[in-house]
Design a protein around this motif. Structure first.
Motif, PDB file in Angstrom:
ATOM      1  N   GLY A  61     115.284  56.583  79.713  1.00  0.00           N
ATOM      2  CA  GLY A  61     115.231  57.888  79.084  1.00  0.00           C
ATOM      3  C   GLY A  61     114.346  57.969  77.857  1.00  0.00           C
ATOM      4  N   LEU A  62     113.708  56.845  77.462  1.00  0.00           N
ATOM      5  CA  LEU A  62     112.837  56.829  76.295  1.00  0.00           C
ATOM      6  C   LEU A  62     111.395  56.558  76.719  1.00  0.00           C
ATOM      7  N   VAL A  63     110.460  57.074  75.938  1.00  0.00           N
ATOM      8  CA  VAL A  63     109.048  56.746  76.153  1.00  0.00           C
ATOM      9  C   VAL A  63     108.845  55.312  75.662  1.00  0.00           C
ATOM     10  N   GLU A  64     108.625  54.414  76.596  1.00  0.00           N
ATOM     11  CA  GLU A  64     108.644  52.970  76.282  1.00  0.00           C
ATOM     12  C   GLU A  64     107.262  52.351  76.450  1.00  0.00           C
ATOM     13  N   ALA A  65     106.848  51.585  75.455  1.00  0.00           N
ATOM     14  CA  ALA A  65     105.581  50.852  75.516  1.00  0.00           C
ATOM     15  C   ALA A  65     105.861  49.378  75.766  1.00  0.00           C
ATOM     16  N   GLY A  66     105.140  48.795  76.718  1.00  0.00           N
ATOM     17  CA  GLY A  66     105.191  47.350  76.938  1.00  0.00           C
ATOM     18  C   GLY A  66     104.035  46.682  76.229  1.00  0.00           C
ATOM     19  N   ALA A 116      97.797  44.215  73.871  1.00  0.00           N
ATOM     20  CA  ALA A 116      97.718  45.524  74.515  1.00  0.00           C
ATOM     21  C   ALA A 116      99.088  46.169  74.516  1.00  0.00           C
ATOM     22  N   ALA A 117      99.100  47.484  74.535  1.00  0.00           N
ATOM     23  CA  ALA A 117     100.315  48.271  74.683  1.00  0.00           C
ATOM     24  C   ALA A 117     100.078  49.283  75.790  1.00  0.00           C
ATOM     25  N   VAL A 118     101.054  49.428  76.676  1.00  0.00           N
ATOM     26  CA  VAL A 118     100.912  50.312  77.833  1.00  0.00           C
ATOM     27  C   VAL A 118     102.175  51.152  77.986  1.00  0.00           C
ATOM     28  N   ILE A 119     101.988  52.438  78.211  1.00  0.00           N
ATOM     29  CA  ILE A 119     103.094  53.337  78.537  1.00  0.00           C
ATOM     30  C   ILE A 119     102.836  53.921  79.922  1.00  0.00           C
ATOM     31  N   ILE A 131     100.073  56.660  81.047  1.00  0.00           N
ATOM     32  CA  ILE A 131      99.965  57.901  80.261  1.00  0.00           C
ATOM     33  C   ILE A 131      99.384  57.596  78.874  1.00  0.00           C
ATOM     34  N   ALA A 132      99.393  56.321  78.492  1.00  0.00           N
ATOM     35  CA  ALA A 132      98.710  55.876  77.268  1.00  0.00           C
ATOM     36  C   ALA A 132      98.558  54.364  77.326  1.00  0.00           C
ATOM     37  N   TRP A 133      97.450  53.873  76.798  1.00  0.00           N
ATOM     38  CA  TRP A 133      97.247  52.430  76.660  1.00  0.00           C
ATOM     39  C   TRP A 133      96.307  52.198  75.487  1.00  0.00           C
ATOM     40  N   ALA A 134      96.392  51.000  74.905  1.00  0.00           N
ATOM     41  CA  ALA A 134      95.543  50.691  73.748  1.00  0.00           C
ATOM     42  C   ALA A 134      95.456  49.180  73.560  1.00  0.00           C
ATOM     43  N   ILE A 135      94.404  48.768  72.865  1.00  0.00           N
ATOM     44  CA  ILE A 135      94.156  47.359  72.546  1.00  0.00           C
ATOM     45  C   ILE A 135      94.230  47.174  71.030  1.00  0.00           C
ATOM     46  N   LEU A 172      97.987  53.930  70.292  1.00  0.00           N
ATOM     47  CA  LEU A 172      98.408  54.726  71.448  1.00  0.00           C
ATOM     48  C   LEU A 172      98.270  56.219  71.141  1.00  0.00           C
ATOM     49  N   THR A 173      97.826  56.982  72.114  1.00  0.00           N
ATOM     50  CA  THR A 173      97.672  58.423  71.925  1.00  0.00           C
ATOM     51  C   THR A 173      98.992  59.166  72.100  1.00  0.00           C
TER      52      THR A 173
END
Length: 202
Positions: A9-14, A30-33, A66-70, A98-99
């Motif tokens: 239920g949460l917007v989670e980044a790995g 890296a972070a990925v949602i 839906i979002a990713w970043a380095i 992350l955006t």
């Protein structure tokens, strides 16, 4: 198939990193949602994938997320902070970039520093258990490999194009012959022999 969200239920980044065990170069994270119910049977720990497969999956991850970043921490920061803290800094920088703001974080391994007071979980071997961490491992690995290929052109004798900065025999031999470059991690105190003193909290 790997599991989806840990925090339902949460917007989670790995998050995951690449390059902790290297003697030279920056550490990348890296972070990925992904969408909450995202499924992908192809994603796995980057270490289990061929380079060709990793790069193909990178394109798919960047399309599907839906979002990713380095995030990056430099060799100088590694020397100042130690490799563990520099790796965590790179993860925080990825999250900062992350955006879409995450509401929770999951991280490969067993160490993390709280990020903006968000709930988080550390998952040992998480890159083989959770989709977003596996995706982060692939992005961190491929973007760091691209970086190592670029800097290998400046210092070809160290064979970074092949070893990516890891302590292979050829890399160690080049250090003995030519010394350290400004891109080596000086705090690792690389000895003149095949024995390496990686005292920087690997």
């Amino acid at each position: 198939m790997l599991g989806n969200n840990y925090h339902k239920g949460l917007v989670e980044a790995g998050c995951d990193e690449a390059g902790r065990g290297c003697l030279a170069g920056s550490v990348y994270a890296a972070a990925v949602i992904f969408p909450e119910n995202y499924r992908n049977e192809q994603l796995d720990d980057s270490k289990k994938l061929s380079p060709t497969r990793r790069y193909a999956l990178r394109e798919q991850i960047e399309h599907d997320a839906i979002a990713w970043a380095i995030g990056i921490a430099t060799p100088e920061e590694i020397d100042q902070l130690n490799i563990l803290n520099a790796s965590l800094l790179a993860m925080h920088r990825a999250l900062d970039s992350l955006t879409i703001a995450p509401e929770a974080v999951i991280v490969d391994g067993n160490r993390f520093k709280p990020y903006k007071n968000l709930p988080f979980a550390t998952i040992v071997k998480g890159d083989g258990k959770r989709l977003s961490i596996a995706a982060a491992s692939i992005l961190a690995k491929t973007y760091r490999d691209d970086y190592m290929l670029r800097i290998a052109e400046q210092y070809p004798v160290y064979d970074w194009a092949s070893n990516k900065g890891y302590p292979t025999a050829k890399h160690r031999e080049a250090i003995e012959l030519y010394g350290l470059t400004p891109l080596h991690r000086q705090s690792f105190h690389i000895r003149k022999s095949t024995e390496l003193d990686l005292f920087a909290h690997l």
